[in-house]
Motif scaffolding. Structure first.
Motif, PDB file in Angstrom:
ATOM      1  N   LEU A  44       0.831  -1.203   0.000  1.00 34.12           N
ATOM      2  CA  LEU A  44       0.000   0.000   0.000  1.00 34.12           C
ATOM      3  C   LEU A  44       0.867   1.256   0.000  1.00 34.12           C
ATOM      4  N   LEU A  45       1.782   1.347   0.944  1.00 36.58           N
ATOM      5  CA  LEU A  45       2.621   2.537   1.060  1.00 36.58           C
ATOM      6  C   LEU A  45       3.500   2.715  -0.185  1.00 36.58           C
ATOM      7  N   ALA A  46       4.100   1.627  -0.649  1.00 32.39           N
ATOM      8  CA  ALA A  46       4.954   1.711  -1.842  1.00 32.39           C
ATOM      9  C   ALA A  46       4.136   2.157  -3.049  1.00 32.39           C
ATOM     10  N   GLY A  47       2.933   1.632  -3.199  1.00 33.93           N
ATOM     11  CA  GLY A  47       2.082   2.028  -4.316  1.00 33.93           C
ATOM     12  C   GLY A  47       1.694   3.497  -4.251  1.00 33.93           C
ATOM     13  N   SER A 135      -7.211  -0.476   9.023  1.00 34.38           N
ATOM     14  CA  SER A 135      -6.089  -1.386   9.213  1.00 34.38           C
ATOM     15  C   SER A 135      -5.674  -2.058   7.913  1.00 34.38           C
ATOM     16  N   THR A 136      -4.360  -2.230   7.761  1.00 33.87           N
ATOM     17  CA  THR A 136      -3.818  -2.941   6.604  1.00 33.87           C
ATOM     18  C   THR A 136      -3.732  -4.443   6.856  1.00 33.87           C
ATOM     19  N   SER A 137      -4.162  -4.882   8.030  1.00 28.14           N
ATOM     20  CA  SER A 137      -4.104  -6.294   8.405  1.00 28.14           C
ATOM     21  C   SER A 137      -4.931  -7.156   7.455  1.00 28.14           C
ATOM     22  N   MET A 145      -7.908  -3.400  -1.345  1.00 25.14           N
ATOM     23  CA  MET A 145      -6.692  -2.596  -1.521  1.00 25.14           C
ATOM     24  C   MET A 145      -7.058  -1.242  -2.133  1.00 25.14           C
ATOM     25  N   GLU A 146      -8.011  -1.205  -3.047  1.00 23.17           N
ATOM     26  CA  GLU A 146      -8.406   0.058  -3.674  1.00 23.17           C
ATOM     27  C   GLU A 146      -9.004   1.014  -2.636  1.00 23.17           C
ATOM     28  N   LEU A 148      -8.416   0.961   0.601  1.00 18.35           N
ATOM     29  CA  LEU A 148      -7.300   1.362   1.468  1.00 18.35           C
ATOM     30  C   LEU A 148      -6.487   2.464   0.792  1.00 18.35           C
ATOM     31  N   ARG A 149      -6.195   2.293  -0.499  1.00 19.52           N
ATOM     32  CA  ARG A 149      -5.415   3.272  -1.245  1.00 19.52           C
ATOM     33  C   ARG A 149      -6.078   4.649  -1.194  1.00 19.52           C
ATOM     34  N   THR A 150      -7.370   4.674  -1.395  1.00 28.86           N
ATOM     35  CA  THR A 150      -8.086   5.950  -1.380  1.00 28.86           C
ATOM     36  C   THR A 150      -8.026   6.591   0.000  1.00 28.86           C
ATOM     37  N   SER A 151      -8.367   5.834   1.031  1.00 22.13           N
ATOM     38  CA  SER A 151      -8.407   6.368   2.393  1.00 22.13           C
ATOM     39  C   SER A 151      -7.025   6.809   2.871  1.00 22.13           C
ATOM     40  N   TRP A 152      -6.047   5.953   2.722  1.00 26.14           N
ATOM     41  CA  TRP A 152      -4.697   6.279   3.163  1.00 26.14           C
ATOM     42  C   TRP A 152      -4.116   7.424   2.346  1.00 26.14           C
ATOM     43  N   GLY A 153      -4.317   7.388   1.028  1.00 27.37           N
ATOM     44  CA  GLY A 153      -3.770   8.427   0.164  1.00 27.37           C
ATOM     45  C   GLY A 153      -4.298   9.801   0.504  1.00 27.37           C
TER      46      GLY A 153
END
Length: 162
Positions: A44-47, A135-137, A145-146, A148-153
């Motif tokens: 996630l972070l790398a992406g 959580s990324t767990s 993952m999509e 997560l990407r939106t929320s974290w980004g």
């Protein structure tokens, strides 16, 4: 009690701190945070940051330092069954408040509700912006993952792209 958690990974120019709860058995085995192969943290972070996914402990540390991300856990130690955060008993908290008093970070992000709840239970106070992220767990299967990407980004990129 389990083993003591890892020390914080924080460079002199870190902009954000990501706090987890406590390392999983596979993280202890691999010698660094988020060592479970199905945890989505590193991909996630790398992406989000346009990097290759770091593999070794050394690559992960170099990635965090280069990308100005600090990483730590709320707990130094606890009684826990496997990697089940819900089973945590007898928590021993890190001094996150003291760490933040000297760290260069501008915002704190909790990797999941359990990390945030443990921090609240510790009684420590925050003087900078903080937000709980999903959580990324692998146990958090409800979040793709999509998603997560939106929320974290949306949360972390404004601080990292300054």
């Amino acid at each position: 009690m389990g083993p003591s958690s890892f020390p914080p990974c924080c460079g002199d120019d870190a902009r954000i701190l990501i706090l987890g709860s406590y390392p999983s058995p596979l993280s202890f085995e691999s010698g660094f945070y988020y060592g479970h192969p199905r945890n989505r943290f590193w991909p996630l972070l790398a992406g989000l940051l346009g990097d290759a996914v770091p593999q070794s402990r050394e690559e992960k540390i170099a990635f965090l330092l280069r990308r100005k991300v600090a990483l730590w856990d709320v707990l130094d130690n606890c009684d826990i069954r496997g990697a089940a955060d819900a089973s945590i008993r007898s928590p021993v908290y890190h001094d996150v408040e003291g760490f933040l008093a000297t760290a260069p970070v501008k915002a704190l992000f909790f990797n999941g509700a359990q990390a945030e709840n443990l921090f609240i239970k510790s009684g420590q106070k925050l003087t900078l912006p903080a937000k709980r992220l999903p959580s990324t767990s692998p146990a958090n299967a409800a979040w793709s993952m999509e998603r997560l990407r939106t929320s974290w980004g949306e949360a972390i990129l404004p601080f990292l792209n300054q």
